[in-house]
Motif scaffolding. Structure first.
Motif, PDB file in Angstrom:
ATOM      1  N   PHE A 103      -2.734  -5.282  10.532  1.00 21.10           N
ATOM      2  CA  PHE A 103      -2.652  -6.722  10.776  1.00 21.10           C
ATOM      3  C   PHE A 103      -2.989  -7.034  12.220  1.00 21.10           C
ATOM      4  CE2 PHE A 103      -0.234  -6.549   6.811  1.00 21.10           C
ATOM      5  CZ  PHE A 103      -0.778  -7.631   6.139  1.00 21.10           C
ATOM      6  N   LYS A 104      -3.759  -8.084  12.405  1.00 21.97           N
ATOM      7  CA  LYS A 104      -4.261  -8.487  13.714  1.00 21.97           C
ATOM      8  C   LYS A 104      -3.752  -9.895  14.042  1.00 21.97           C
ATOM      9  CE  LYS A 104      -6.669  -4.750  14.030  1.00 21.97           C
ATOM     10  NZ  LYS A 104      -5.820  -3.663  14.396  1.00 21.97           N
ATOM     11  N   GLU A 145       5.297   3.763   6.983  1.00 21.42           N
ATOM     12  CA  GLU A 145       4.140   3.139   6.332  1.00 21.42           C
ATOM     13  C   GLU A 145       4.053   1.650   6.652  1.00 21.42           C
ATOM     14  OE1 GLU A 145       1.689   4.725   4.834  1.00 21.42           O
ATOM     15  OE2 GLU A 145       2.708   6.634   5.130  1.00 21.42           O
ATOM     16  N   LEU A 146       5.195   0.972   6.690  1.00 26.88           N
ATOM     17  CA  LEU A 146       5.195  -0.451   7.037  1.00 26.88           C
ATOM     18  C   LEU A 146       4.766  -0.665   8.479  1.00 26.88           C
ATOM     19  CD1 LEU A 146       8.437  -1.706   5.256  1.00 26.88           C
ATOM     20  CD2 LEU A 146       6.057  -2.020   4.516  1.00 26.88           C
ATOM     21  N   LEU A 147       5.270   0.162   9.380  1.00 21.02           N
ATOM     22  CA  LEU A 147       4.906   0.013  10.788  1.00 21.02           C
ATOM     23  C   LEU A 147       3.424   0.277  11.023  1.00 21.02           C
ATOM     24  CD1 LEU A 147       8.036   1.519  12.569  1.00 21.02           C
ATOM     25  CD2 LEU A 147       7.446  -0.888  12.220  1.00 21.02           C
ATOM     26  N   ILE A 148       2.853   1.194  10.267  1.00 24.30           N
ATOM     27  CA  ILE A 148       1.407   1.436  10.373  1.00 24.30           C
ATOM     28  C   ILE A 148       0.635   0.188   9.957  1.00 24.30           C
ATOM     29  CG2 ILE A 148      -0.539   2.707   9.364  1.00 24.30           C
ATOM     30  CD1 ILE A 148       1.353   5.199   9.360  1.00 24.30           C
ATOM     31  N   LEU A 149       1.029  -0.404   8.844  1.00 22.41           N
ATOM     32  CA  LEU A 149       0.360  -1.641   8.413  1.00 22.41           C
ATOM     33  C   LEU A 149       0.531  -2.740   9.457  1.00 22.41           C
ATOM     34  CD1 LEU A 149       1.324  -1.862   4.635  1.00 22.41           C
ATOM     35  CD2 LEU A 149      -0.951  -1.434   5.568  1.00 22.41           C
ATOM     36  N   LYS A 191       6.501  -8.500  -0.852  1.00 19.01           N
ATOM     37  CA  LYS A 191       5.947  -9.615  -0.066  1.00 19.01           C
ATOM     38  C   LYS A 191       4.825  -9.112   0.841  1.00 19.01           C
ATOM     39  CE  LYS A 191       7.157 -13.339   3.082  1.00 19.01           C
ATOM     40  NZ  LYS A 191       8.221 -14.053   3.797  1.00 19.01           N
ATOM     41  N   ILE A 192       5.040  -7.974   1.475  1.00 19.04           N
ATOM     42  CA  ILE A 192       4.016  -7.396   2.361  1.00 19.04           C
ATOM     43  C   ILE A 192       2.792  -6.996   1.545  1.00 19.04           C
ATOM     44  CG2 ILE A 192       3.522  -5.378   3.810  1.00 19.04           C
ATOM     45  CD1 ILE A 192       6.510  -5.743   4.830  1.00 19.04           C
ATOM     46  N   HIS A 193       3.006  -6.453   0.361  1.00 18.18           N
ATOM     47  CA  HIS A 193       1.910  -6.127  -0.559  1.00 18.18           C
ATOM     48  C   HIS A 193       1.042  -7.375  -0.794  1.00 18.18           C
ATOM     49  CE1 HIS A 193       0.077  -4.692  -4.413  1.00 18.18           C
ATOM     50  NE2 HIS A 193       0.299  -5.926  -4.786  1.00 18.18           N
ATOM     51  N   GLY A 194       1.702  -8.495  -1.080  1.00 24.58           N
ATOM     52  CA  GLY A 194       0.971  -9.735  -1.322  1.00 24.58           C
ATOM     53  C   GLY A 194       0.202 -10.209  -0.097  1.00 24.58           C
ATOM     54  N   MET A 195       0.833 -10.131   1.062  1.00 20.47           N
ATOM     55  CA  MET A 195       0.168 -10.540   2.304  1.00 20.47           C
ATOM     56  C   MET A 195      -1.056  -9.667   2.573  1.00 20.47           C
ATOM     57  SD  MET A 195       3.640 -10.965   4.563  1.00 20.47           S
ATOM     58  CE  MET A 195       3.084 -11.817   6.019  1.00 20.47           C
ATOM     59  N   PHE A 196      -0.865  -8.368   2.392  1.00 26.15           N
ATOM     60  CA  PHE A 196      -1.945  -7.428   2.658  1.00 26.15           C
ATOM     61  C   PHE A 196      -3.159  -7.742   1.785  1.00 26.15           C
ATOM     62  CE2 PHE A 196      -4.224  -3.527   1.581  1.00 26.15           C
ATOM     63  CZ  PHE A 196      -4.556  -3.037   2.840  1.00 26.15           C
ATOM     64  N   TRP A 197      -2.945  -7.835   0.468  1.00 27.58           N
ATOM     65  CA  TRP A 197      -4.086  -8.033  -0.417  1.00 27.58           C
ATOM     66  C   TRP A 197      -4.689  -9.420  -0.260  1.00 27.58           C
ATOM     67  CZ3 TRP A 197      -6.533  -4.028  -1.553  1.00 27.58           C
ATOM     68  CH2 TRP A 197      -5.874  -2.816  -1.740  1.00 27.58           C
ATOM     69  N   ALA A 257     -14.274   0.512  17.308  1.00 19.78           N
ATOM     70  CA  ALA A 257     -13.594   0.323  16.036  1.00 19.78           C
ATOM     71  C   ALA A 257     -12.546  -0.761  16.212  1.00 19.78           C
ATOM     72  CB  ALA A 257     -12.947   1.621  15.576  1.00 19.78           C
ATOM     73  N   HIS A 258     -12.284  -1.488  15.144  1.00 19.85           N
ATOM     74  CA  HIS A 258     -11.265  -2.532  15.225  1.00 19.85           C
ATOM     75  C   HIS A 258      -9.894  -2.031  14.798  1.00 19.85           C
ATOM     76  CE1 HIS A 258     -12.493  -2.778  10.997  1.00 19.85           C
ATOM     77  NE2 HIS A 258     -11.279  -3.208  10.785  1.00 19.85           N
ATOM     78  N   CYS A 259      -9.816  -0.809  14.328  1.00 16.59           N
ATOM     79  CA  CYS A 259      -8.534  -0.252  13.895  1.00 16.59           C
ATOM     80  C   CYS A 259      -8.535   1.249  14.187  1.00 16.59           C
ATOM     81  CB  CYS A 259      -8.294  -0.526  12.411  1.00 16.59           C
ATOM     82  SG  CYS A 259      -9.589   0.126  11.331  1.00 16.59           S
ATOM     83  N   ASP A 260      -7.409   1.883  13.923  1.00 17.30           N
ATOM     84  CA  ASP A 260      -7.283   3.310  14.225  1.00 17.30           C
ATOM     85  C   ASP A 260      -8.006   4.212  13.240  1.00 17.30           C
ATOM     86  OD1 ASP A 260      -5.806   2.672  16.402  1.00 17.30           O
ATOM     87  OD2 ASP A 260      -3.879   3.160  15.517  1.00 17.30           O
ATOM     88  N   GLY A 261      -8.332   3.697  12.081  1.00 18.41           N
ATOM     89  CA  GLY A 261      -8.995   4.502  11.060  1.00 18.41           C
ATOM     90  C   GLY A 261     -10.122   3.714  10.434  1.00 18.41           C
ATOM     91  N   PRO A 262     -10.934   4.358   9.649  1.00 21.07           N
ATOM     92  CA  PRO A 262     -12.028   3.645   9.004  1.00 21.07           C
ATOM     93  C   PRO A 262     -11.502   2.593   8.033  1.00 21.07           C
ATOM     94  CG  PRO A 262     -12.037   5.991   8.437  1.00 21.07           C
ATOM     95  CD  PRO A 262     -10.878   5.760   9.319  1.00 21.07           C
TER      96      PRO A 262
END
Length: 157
Positions: free
Chosen positions: A95-96, A86-90, A138-144, A20-25
């Motif tokens: 993020f890679k 929640e931010l630290l999880i993201l 800002k993080i919302h924008g980066m994520f999407w 897996a590339h992340c901790d969750g699906p």
């Protein structure tokens, strides 16, 4: 006896290799939970600033004030901690390194947002709470953007 027979049977089964590339699906990450928690921080900060201490000598009113004040502080601190989590999880799970090409300020953005969460816990500062909301936006924008989507920033208030 039955337990050891079952254990021996299970150990004899071939184990599948998974990667897996992340901790969750995929698809389980979303900055919305950070937004909701940050909004609660801002809301509680506003409520704390609006509280008026009762007149001296009114023990019942003082008790009510102290109870309300302490509840608002507890909620503000709990929600600031949720926001940080929640931010630290993201930051650490979603993020890679390849995202740094698109978002060179990614680490600084998350680091400052986490620091704002701490500041919101320590102080009753509406400016810091508003800065936290802006950082989460800002993080919302980066994520999407990293997912090739443009989801609207919608707040409850």
């Amino acid at each position: 006896m039955l337990r050891s027979a079952l254990s021996a049977f299970v150990r004899s089964l071939p184990a599948s290799t998974v990667e897996a590339h992340c901790d969750g699906p995929c698809g389980v990450y979303d900055p919305a939970s950070a937004r909701v928690a940050a909004e609660a921080v801002l809301s509680m900060t506003k409520k704390l600033k609006a509280l008026e201490a009762p007149a001296a000598g009114n023990a019942a009113a003082l008790a009510t004030y102290n109870n309300t004040f302490s509840r608002f502080v507890a909620i503000k601190e709990e929600e600031a901690q949720k926001t940080k989590k929640e931010l630290l999880i993201l930051w650490t799970d979603y993020f890679k390194p390849e995202h740094l090409a698109t978002f060179p300020d990614l680490h600084d953005t998350f680091w400052k947002a986490a620091k704002l969460c701490s500041a919101c816990k320590v102080h009753i500062d509406q400016g810091k709470a508003e800065e936290l909301m802006a950082a989460v936006e800002k993080i919302h924008g980066m994520f999407w953007q990293s997912k090739g989507r443009t989801d609207a920033w919608v707040t409850a208030s």
